[in-house]
Structure formats: C-alpha cells, structure tokens
Design a protein around this motif. Structure first.
Motif, PDB file in Angstrom:
ATOM      1  N   MET A   1       0.843  -1.159   0.000  1.00 21.33           N
ATOM      2  CA  MET A   1       0.000   0.000   0.000  1.00 21.33           C
ATOM      3  C   MET A   1       0.898   1.235   0.000  1.00 21.33           C
ATOM      4  SD  MET A   1      -3.179   1.072   2.282  1.00 21.33           S
ATOM      5  CE  MET A   1      -4.332   0.362   1.250  1.00 21.33           C
ATOM      6  N   PRO A   2       0.596   2.235  -0.895  1.00 25.67           N
ATOM      7  CA  PRO A   2       1.441   3.430  -0.952  1.00 25.67           C
ATOM      8  C   PRO A   2       1.243   4.310   0.283  1.00 25.67           C
ATOM      9  CG  PRO A   2      -0.316   3.545  -2.569  1.00 25.67           C
ATOM     10  CD  PRO A   2      -0.414   2.219  -1.910  1.00 25.67           C
ATOM     11  N   GLU A   3       2.305   4.978   0.658  1.00 22.81           N
ATOM     12  CA  GLU A   3       2.245   5.869   1.812  1.00 22.81           C
ATOM     13  C   GLU A   3       1.943   7.287   1.371  1.00 22.81           C
ATOM     14  OE1 GLU A   3       5.249   6.114   4.805  1.00 22.81           O
ATOM     15  OE2 GLU A   3       5.592   3.961   4.616  1.00 22.81           O
ATOM     16  N   SER A   4       1.233   8.015   2.228  1.00 21.13           N
ATOM     17  CA  SER A   4       0.934   9.420   1.970  1.00 21.13           C
ATOM     18  C   SER A   4       2.208  10.237   2.141  1.00 21.13           C
ATOM     19  CB  SER A   4      -0.139   9.891   2.945  1.00 21.13           C
ATOM     20  OG  SER A   4      -0.277  11.270   2.873  1.00 21.13           O
ATOM     21  N   LYS A   5       2.368  11.237   1.302  1.00 19.98           N
ATOM     22  CA  LYS A   5       3.551  12.082   1.404  1.00 19.98           C
ATOM     23  C   LYS A   5       3.458  13.009   2.601  1.00 19.98           C
ATOM     24  CE  LYS A   5       4.767  12.110  -3.439  1.00 19.98           C
ATOM     25  NZ  LYS A   5       5.034  12.939  -4.598  1.00 19.98           N
ATOM     26  N   GLY A   6       2.272  13.288   3.050  1.00 18.78           N
ATOM     27  CA  GLY A   6       2.120  14.168   4.205  1.00 18.78           C
ATOM     28  C   GLY A   6       2.237  15.631   3.823  1.00 18.78           C
ATOM     29  N   ARG A   7       2.214  16.456   4.811  1.00 22.43           N
ATOM     30  CA  ARG A   7       2.257  17.885   4.584  1.00 22.43           C
ATOM     31  C   ARG A   7       3.696  18.379   4.642  1.00 22.43           C
ATOM     32  NH1 ARG A   7      -1.574  21.293   8.371  1.00 22.43           N
ATOM     33  NH2 ARG A   7       0.253  22.146   9.344  1.00 22.43           N
ATOM     34  N   ASP A   8       3.992  19.361   3.808  1.00 22.81           N
ATOM     35  CA  ASP A   8       5.323  19.948   3.819  1.00 22.81           C
ATOM     36  C   ASP A   8       5.479  20.779   5.092  1.00 22.81           C
ATOM     37  OD1 ASP A   8       7.799  20.872   3.177  1.00 22.81           O
ATOM     38  OD2 ASP A   8       7.101  22.324   1.697  1.00 22.81           O
ATOM     39  N   ARG A   9       6.475  20.493   5.855  1.00 20.82           N
ATOM     40  CA  ARG A   9       6.685  21.170   7.143  1.00 20.82           C
ATOM     41  C   ARG A   9       7.072  22.636   6.958  1.00 20.82           C
ATOM     42  NH1 ARG A   9       4.113  18.006  10.577  1.00 20.82           N
ATOM     43  NH2 ARG A   9       4.806  15.879  10.377  1.00 20.82           N
ATOM     44  N   LYS A  10       7.597  22.998   5.804  1.00 25.39           N
ATOM     45  CA  LYS A  10       8.039  24.366   5.569  1.00 25.39           C
ATOM     46  C   LYS A  10       6.892  25.287   5.141  1.00 25.39           C
ATOM     47  CE  LYS A  10      12.606  22.854   4.264  1.00 25.39           C
ATOM     48  NZ  LYS A  10      13.578  22.759   3.197  1.00 25.39           N
ATOM     49  N   ALA A  11       5.791  24.731   4.708  1.00 22.11           N
ATOM     50  CA  ALA A  11       4.660  25.547   4.247  1.00 22.11           C
ATOM     51  C   ALA A  11       4.029  26.292   5.423  1.00 22.11           C
ATOM     52  CB  ALA A  11       3.615  24.661   3.579  1.00 22.11           C
ATOM     53  N   VAL A  12       3.634  27.507   5.167  1.00 20.51           N
ATOM     54  CA  VAL A  12       3.009  28.340   6.196  1.00 20.51           C
ATOM     55  C   VAL A  12       1.518  28.014   6.257  1.00 20.51           C
ATOM     56  CG1 VAL A  12       2.543  30.716   6.900  1.00 20.51           C
ATOM     57  CG2 VAL A  12       4.680  30.155   5.747  1.00 20.51           C
TER      58      VAL A  12
END
Length: 83
Positions: free
Chosen positions: A1-12
């Motif tokens: 099963m593919p994993e979610s990339k998640g949210r970019d920590r640098k994004a405001v």
C-alpha cells in the motif's frame, strides 16, 4: 500500500484575514430623531385625512401625503442603520 507524502513542514499555515473594527454605536440623537420622524409623518397623514384634506398645509393639496410619507420613510431608513 502506498504511503501518503504528508504535509510539507516548511509551508506556512493559512491564517484568515483579520476582521475590521466593530461597528461604532450611533450618536445619542439618532434614536430620538427617527422616532420623531416616524411620529410626525404619521400625524401629518392623519391630520390630512381627519381635516378632510384642508390641513396641515392647505395650499399644497394632495402633496401633503407626499410630505407625510417622506417623513415616514426618513424615519424608517434611519431605523435600518440603528445599532
């Protein structure tokens, strides 16, 4: 099963715009003025009908109704902006 990339920590993170100042209250003369306009307009029309179209200003005739309704509408419009 593919994993979610998640949210970019640098994004405001999104912050909603600030609301403008709260509406200021009306001056102290506002309510007595619109009540007076409503009452005077109503009395103007009632006097016109009760006096059998002779008063308050005999020379303008039926325009007495227009004067009464303008006074009523002025008072009514002021009630709409009352805070």
């Amino acid at each position: 099963m593919p994993e979610s990339k998640g949210r970019d920590r640098k994004a405001v993170a999104y912050t909603p715009p600030r609301k403008s100042k709260a509406a200021e209250p009306n001056p102290s003369w506002w309510a007595p003025t619109f009540v007076t306009l409503l009452v005077v307009g109503l009395l103007w029309i009632v006097v016109y009908y009760v006096s059998e179209y002779k008063y308050p200003i005999p020379s303008i005739g039926v325009w007495n109704l227009a004067v009464g309704f303008v006074l009523l509408m002025g008072g009514f419009i002021m009630t709409m902006r009352w805070r």
